[in-house]
Design an enzyme around this catalytic site. Structure first.
Site, PDB file in Angstrom:
ATOM      1  N   GLY A   1       0.698  -1.202   0.027  1.00  0.00           N
ATOM      2  CA  GLY A   1      -0.191   0.041  -0.030  1.00  0.00           C
ATOM      3  C   GLY A   1       0.937   1.354   0.059  1.00  0.00           C
ATOM      4  N   SER A   2       1.992   1.355  -0.532  1.00  0.00           N
ATOM      5  CA  SER A   2       2.724   2.424  -0.448  1.00  0.00           C
ATOM      6  C   SER A   2       2.337   3.608  -1.469  1.00  0.00           C
ATOM      7  CB  SER A   2       4.343   2.368  -0.790  1.00  0.00           C
ATOM      8  OG  SER A   2       4.617   2.034  -2.192  1.00  0.00           O
ATOM      9  N   ASN A   3       1.811   3.036  -2.628  1.00  0.00           N
ATOM     10  CA  ASN A   3       0.876   3.873  -3.550  1.00  0.00           C
ATOM     11  C   ASN A   3      -0.340   4.381  -2.889  1.00  0.00           C
ATOM     12  OD1 ASN A   3       1.849   4.355  -6.516  1.00  0.00           O
ATOM     13  ND2 ASN A   3       2.352   2.104  -5.993  1.00  0.00           N
TER      14      ASN A   3
ATOM     15  N   MET B   1      -4.157  -7.227  -6.938  1.00  0.00           N
ATOM     16  CA  MET B   1      -3.574  -8.605  -7.498  1.00  0.00           C
ATOM     17  C   MET B   1      -4.827  -9.460  -8.280  1.00  0.00           C
ATOM     18  SD  MET B   1      -0.675  -7.935  -7.504  1.00  0.00           S
ATOM     19  CE  MET B   1       0.249  -9.405  -7.937  1.00  0.00           C
TER      20      MET B   1
ATOM     21  N   LEU C   1     -10.367  -7.838 -12.350  1.00  0.00           N
ATOM     22  CA  LEU C   1     -11.775  -7.417 -12.360  1.00  0.00           C
ATOM     23  C   LEU C   1     -12.391  -8.122 -13.532  1.00  0.00           C
ATOM     24  CD1 LEU C   1     -11.227  -3.705 -11.345  1.00  0.00           C
ATOM     25  CD2 LEU C   1     -12.156  -5.613  -9.682  1.00  0.00           C
TER      26      LEU C   1
ATOM     27  N   HIS D   1       0.850   0.122 -13.223  1.00  0.00           N
ATOM     28  CA  HIS D   1       1.656  -1.138 -13.822  1.00  0.00           C
ATOM     29  C   HIS D   1       3.222  -0.704 -13.613  1.00  0.00           C
ATOM     30  CE1 HIS D   1       1.905  -5.191 -15.272  1.00  0.00           C
ATOM     31  NE2 HIS D   1       2.800  -4.487 -16.152  1.00  0.00           N
TER      32      HIS D   1
ATOM     33  N   GLU E   1     -11.227  -4.605 -20.483  1.00  0.00           N
ATOM     34  CA  GLU E   1     -11.399  -6.008 -20.407  1.00  0.00           C
ATOM     35  C   GLU E   1     -10.263  -6.549 -20.527  1.00  0.00           C
ATOM     36  OE1 GLU E   1     -14.709  -6.693 -23.049  1.00  0.00           O
ATOM     37  OE2 GLU E   1     -15.432  -5.081 -22.240  1.00  0.00           O
TER      38      GLU E   1
ATOM     39  N   GLU F   1       6.714   5.615  -9.368  1.00  0.00           N
ATOM     40  CA  GLU F   1       5.438   5.413  -9.177  1.00  0.00           C
ATOM     41  C   GLU F   1       4.445   6.505  -8.452  1.00  0.00           C
ATOM     42  OE1 GLU F   1       3.784   1.515  -8.573  1.00  0.00           O
ATOM     43  OE2 GLU F   1       5.585   0.926  -9.379  1.00  0.00           O
TER      44      GLU F   1
HETATM   45  C1  GRF Z   1       3.626  -1.400  -7.483  1.00  0.00           C
HETATM   46  O1  GRF Z   1       4.910  -1.797  -7.953  1.00  0.00           O
HETATM   47  C2  GRF Z   1       2.396  -1.678  -8.372  1.00  0.00           C
HETATM   48  O2  GRF Z   1       2.878  -0.998  -9.718  1.00  0.00           O
HETATM   49  C3  GRF Z   1       2.222  -3.115  -8.568  1.00  0.00           C
HETATM   50  O3  GRF Z   1       2.511  -3.530  -7.240  1.00  0.00           O
HETATM   51  C4  GRF Z   1       3.403  -2.746  -6.572  1.00  0.00           C
HETATM   52  C5  GRF Z   1       2.249  -2.026  -5.394  1.00  0.00           C
HETATM   53  O4  GRF Z   1       3.023  -1.445  -4.297  1.00  0.00           O
HETATM   54  N1  GRF Z   1       1.236  -3.307  -9.493  1.00  0.00           N
HETATM   55  P1  GRF Z   1       2.417  -0.807  -3.183  1.00  0.00           P
HETATM   56  O5  GRF Z   1       1.552  -1.753  -2.741  1.00  0.00           O
HETATM   57  O6  GRF Z   1       1.796   0.151  -3.839  1.00  0.00           O
HETATM   58  O7  GRF Z   1       3.531  -0.568  -2.219  1.00  0.00           O
END
Ligand code: GRF
Length: 192
Positions: free
Chosen positions: A20-22, A95, A98, A114, A147, A179
Site C-alpha cells: 500500500g505505498s501507492n 492483484m 476485475l 503497472h 477488459e 510510481e
Molecule cells: C507497485 O509496483 C505496483 O505498480 C504494482 O504492485 C506494486 C504495489 O506496491 N502493481 P504498493 O502496494 O503500492 O506498495
C-alpha cells in the site's frame, strides 16, 4: 473526466492487495488543495494486506471482499460502492482481475498503475523480465482498466534507467519511487 461544479472532489476507492505505498502516497496527494479526488474507501481482497493499516491511520473506511468470480459477487461489491457514492477507482498493487461486467459498470472510471513500460511486460514479474532481457530502460505506466489485462489506453508513463548492477529488487525500488510521482500526475491529467 470533468470536475463537477462547486469543486467537489471525486469520491474515490483505492483497491489494494499488499503493502500500500501507492495508497499512502495517494492519500497524501488527496489532501492537497490541487487534488481532484478524495479517498473515501480502501478495498482489499486480502485481509492481511499491510496497506489496510492506513485505514485507521487516516480514518478512511476499509472493506475486504473475496472477489470470487460471478455476477452475484460483483453485484455485492458494486452495491457497496454505490452505497458509498464511489465514482472513481484507482487500482494500486491490486492483484485480482476485475470481471468485464464489473469494469463496464465503471466504464472509463477505473485506472491502474503497472510497473513496466506498457505495452511491454503485461502481467506479473515485470522487473525480472526487464533484467533478464537486459533492457536499458524500464519504468511505470498509469492506464485505464479495460477488459484486456494491462491493455487499456495509457495515461502517462515514466522511464527509469536500468543499470547493469540492478536486480529485480533494486529495480522495483527505483520504479516504485517514480510510481509515487506518476500516479498523482496521471490523475491530474485526466481530471481537470
Ligand atoms: C507497485 O509496483 C505496483 O505498480 C504494482 O504492485 C506494486 C504495489 O506496491 N502493481 P504498493 O502496494 O503500492 O506498495
Amino acid at each position: 473526466m470533468k470536475k463537477s461544479i462547486g469543486l467537489k472532489k471525486f469520491n474515490t476507492a483505492i483497491f489494494i492487495s499488499g503493502k500500500g505505498s501507492n495508497l499512502k502516497n495517494l492519500i497524501k496527494f488527496s489532501k492537497t488543495k490541487q487534488s481532484p479526488i478524495s479517498i473515501n474507501l480502501i478495498v482489499s481482497n486480502n485481509a492481511y494486506a499491510k496497506g489496510l493499516e492506513y485505514s485507521s491511520k487516516f480514518n478512511i473506511r476499509k472493506k475486504i471482499f473475496n472477489f470470487k468470480k460471478g455476477k452475484k459477487n460483483d453485484n455485492h461489491i458494486l452495491f457497496f460502492l454505490k452505497k458509498n457514492k464511489i465514482d472513481f477507482i484507482c487500482l494500486a498493487g491490486f492483484m485480482k482481475i476485475l470481471s468485464n461486467y464489473f469494469i463496464k459498470k465503471f466504464d472509463g472510471k477505473i485506472i491502474n498503475i503497472h510497473p513496466s513500460l506498457l505495452p511491454k511486460y503485461k502481467g506479473l514479474n515485470t522487473h525480472e523480465r526487464a533484467i533478464k532481457n537486459k533492457d536499458k530502460f524500464s519504468g511505470c505506466t498509469v492506464h485505464y482498466v479495460t477488459e484486456k489485462l494491462d491493455s487499456g489506453k495509457i495515461i502517462m508513463q515514466t522511464k527509469v534507467k536500468v543499470s547493469t548492477k540492478d536486480n529485480a529488487i533494486s529495480l522495483s525500488k527505483k520504479i516504485l519511487k517514480k510510481e509515487h510521482q506518476l500516479y498523482p500526475a496521471a490523475i491530474l491529467k485526466i481530471i481537470n
